[in-house]
Design an enzyme around this catalytic site. Sequence first.
Site, PDB file in Angstrom:
ATOM      1  N   ASP A 163      36.129 -36.400  62.468  1.00  0.00           N
ATOM      2  CA  ASP A 163      35.512 -35.694  61.550  1.00  0.00           C
ATOM      3  C   ASP A 163      34.866 -36.973  60.566  1.00  0.00           C
ATOM      4  O   ASP A 163      35.397 -37.992  60.692  1.00  0.00           O
ATOM      5  CB  ASP A 163      36.365 -34.782  60.751  1.00  0.00           C
ATOM      6  CG  ASP A 163      35.289 -33.834  59.858  1.00  0.00           C
ATOM      7  OD1 ASP A 163      33.945 -33.845  59.767  1.00  0.00           O
ATOM      8  OD2 ASP A 163      35.770 -32.536  59.516  1.00  0.00           O
ATOM      9  N   GLU A 218      33.439 -26.960  51.392  1.00  0.00           N
ATOM     10  CA  GLU A 218      34.480 -27.746  51.711  1.00  0.00           C
ATOM     11  C   GLU A 218      35.188 -27.846  50.220  1.00  0.00           C
ATOM     12  O   GLU A 218      35.467 -26.983  49.521  1.00  0.00           O
ATOM     13  CB  GLU A 218      34.079 -29.254  52.164  1.00  0.00           C
ATOM     14  CG  GLU A 218      33.420 -29.093  53.391  1.00  0.00           C
ATOM     15  CD  GLU A 218      33.141 -30.299  54.069  1.00  0.00           C
ATOM     16  OE1 GLU A 218      33.992 -31.206  54.339  1.00  0.00           O
ATOM     17  OE2 GLU A 218      32.212 -30.497  55.061  1.00  0.00           O
TER      18      GLU A 218
HETATM   19  C1  BGC Z   1      33.169 -31.494  58.124  1.00  0.00           C
HETATM   20  C2  BGC Z   1      32.895 -31.019  59.370  1.00  0.00           C
HETATM   21  C3  BGC Z   1      31.553 -31.139  59.942  1.00  0.00           C
HETATM   22  C4  BGC Z   1      30.975 -32.600  59.749  1.00  0.00           C
HETATM   23  C5  BGC Z   1      29.813 -32.941  60.181  1.00  0.00           C
HETATM   24  C6  BGC Z   1      32.716 -32.660  57.722  1.00  0.00           C
HETATM   25  O1  BGC Z   1      32.467 -33.102  56.224  1.00  0.00           O
HETATM   26  O2  BGC Z   1      34.575 -31.391  57.535  1.00  0.00           O
HETATM   27  O3  BGC Z   1      33.430 -29.593  59.506  1.00  0.00           O
HETATM   28  O4  BGC Z   1      31.308 -30.720  61.307  1.00  0.00           O
HETATM   29  O5  BGC Z   1      31.211 -32.863  58.216  1.00  0.00           O
HETATM   30  O6  BGC Z   1      28.740 -32.182  59.267  1.00  0.00           O
END
Ligand code: BGC
Length: 649
Positions: free
Chosen positions: A346, A539
């Site tokens: 990630d 998030e």
């Molecule tokens: C998130 C992921 C996401 C990635 C790409 C990260 O901050 O945790 O779920 O797929 O960003 O955008």
Amino acid sequence: MTTKNSPNGEFCVVSVTSKILYTGEMNKRISTLLRMLLIITLVVLVLLAVVVYSYLAPGPAVPGNPLYRNSSASIDDRVNNLMSYMTLREKIGQMALVEKNSLEELADLQTYGIGGMLSGFGGRPEENTQAGWYDMVTEFVSTSKQSRLGIPVLYGVDAIHGHSNVLGATIFPHTIGLGATGDTELVRRVAEATAKEMIATNIHWSYSPTLDMPEDIRWGRAYETFSDDPALVSRLGTAYLQGLQGAERGRPQLLATPKHYIGLGGMVFDTSSNKNFRIDQGMTPQDESRLRTHYLPPFKEAVDAGALSVMVGLNTWGDTKLAASSYLMQTVLKDELGFEGFLVSDWYGVYEIPGGDFRAAITAINAGVDMVMLPFDYEQFTQNVWVATKLGLIDEARIDDAVKRILKAKFAVGLFDEPATTSAEVFGSDEHRAIAREAVAKSLVLLKNDNNLLPLKPGTSIKVAGSAADNIGRQSGAWTIEWQGIDGNWLPGATSILAGLQAVAPRDTTIEYSLTGEFPTAEKADIGIAVVGEAPYAEGWGDTPEPKLSEEDIAAIARLREQSEKVVVVLVTGRPLMVSELVADWDAVVVAWLPGSEGAGVADGLFGATPFTGTLPLPWPASVSQLPIVNNQTANGTIPLFPRYFGLK
Ligand code: BGC
């Protein structure tokens, strides 16, 4: 000349002689030293030249029509054949996943042989339309294909509730709403439509579905999940994956990416490794039995259903960052579950492993990460990994394994041949919006309905108020055009909940609207509908000690209470809100989750066009002292306000 304290001149003479001798000796030593330095410098230069040559050395010549270009050969043969022409540097390039705004020059796609690119959410082309995206991605792909071996770059986005980076896309309900429908076939159709809109922009890789399971809804990502129940998550997650990947031509049309492997949703509050967050990126207790019985089943089903990429989470398992856990990635996922695709880390996750950037990349790759979402510095990454491999800190066989997995997925999705295409007309089409509207209506959960107030009867006078009534940005939530969403009534082609009510209401129904509930007419309405809820967040920025309604929304409900005979509260929210002290005063309560662009689906439920069939995909706590709720058991042993799967019909 030094005389020292010489009693006669003798010493002085001796001293002078020694000095001459000494100076001669010194000169000799210096020249030896200089000679040695020169030799060392030459050796270093030669070594450097060898290193640079071997770093930049062209790989084996490729014949005119190599096997890997033959679309009727088997994928394994094509992968092996392609690998036989690749240099170590070209292999490592495939392991780099770069955010599109970090690409310094288009030509770097060839220079570094970059394997993957992504739009960090909101990373869009200048013209944010289907055509603008198509052109941008096509330029990246065709540039990458002009490299020596012509390996196409894999472009990925977070199409987590529709292709929601793009203006004009259909915005489906966030995943929690799909969980509330419990409808496998509908979830598959939602994913199919999402895939079509992605393919219309030439994108064949989505970072979805989310298989996380929230035990503590103070977490800012609860709405990205289907449920806290592994059985439901397995069923709907697999349907979503199958819908995205399709199987029309006996191969996936697009790569789904079940995420986040593993244990997300089980983090302990106030353990986040990010100082701005409370629980996101926190610590999930290391518990082998829970791993096996709870967290793993949805991933196992996804692997069995043909997942070819899986994303590793940013949390820790006990004390270990997931991207550093060879046990979880290699032993469990790859060896035991037989996952043959590639593991992608990630956002910046690899560099959160302690020990500095050089060591972190070594640790993650050795532990089983195949593609690293850097997402920024690809030059340093590719060089570091090359040096580490040459020094034997990473086994070359591990690099080969990672690259084989990545190439296999690229071949499987047809990137080397003719990847799936679709017409631009599907983008935000009426057909897709109808699926989204159906999903909204079926996601509604009726929590309270005194005297069968709902569905609303014809001939009703209605007053509507609340922060989410006429606010498409709020009803869509985050991951919509911007990562954190946009709180406001905008989004071309979308319908607000208020507009939906006005469109769906029978002719003899009157609807008045005031955001705050302050109406010009004093006359009481039959029904007050308060559409209230959360402002968008994504998030850890959505971590909160207590998810609840704002003072403004509570005031709007109170005003409606005074100005209408009965009050219906529609909660537009990504998670259960702490309403146990308010709910007694409301006549009916409907949870609409984060419905997306098709607000009319809410009206379909309220006016009875679609019966209420949704159920809570997770328990609704009475207070935060009940959190976390693990296997339906609250932390303090008291019963939740509403249990999981509650929903009046
Ligand atoms: C998130 C992921 C996401 C990635 C790409 C990260 O901050 O945790 O779920 O797929 O960003 O955008």
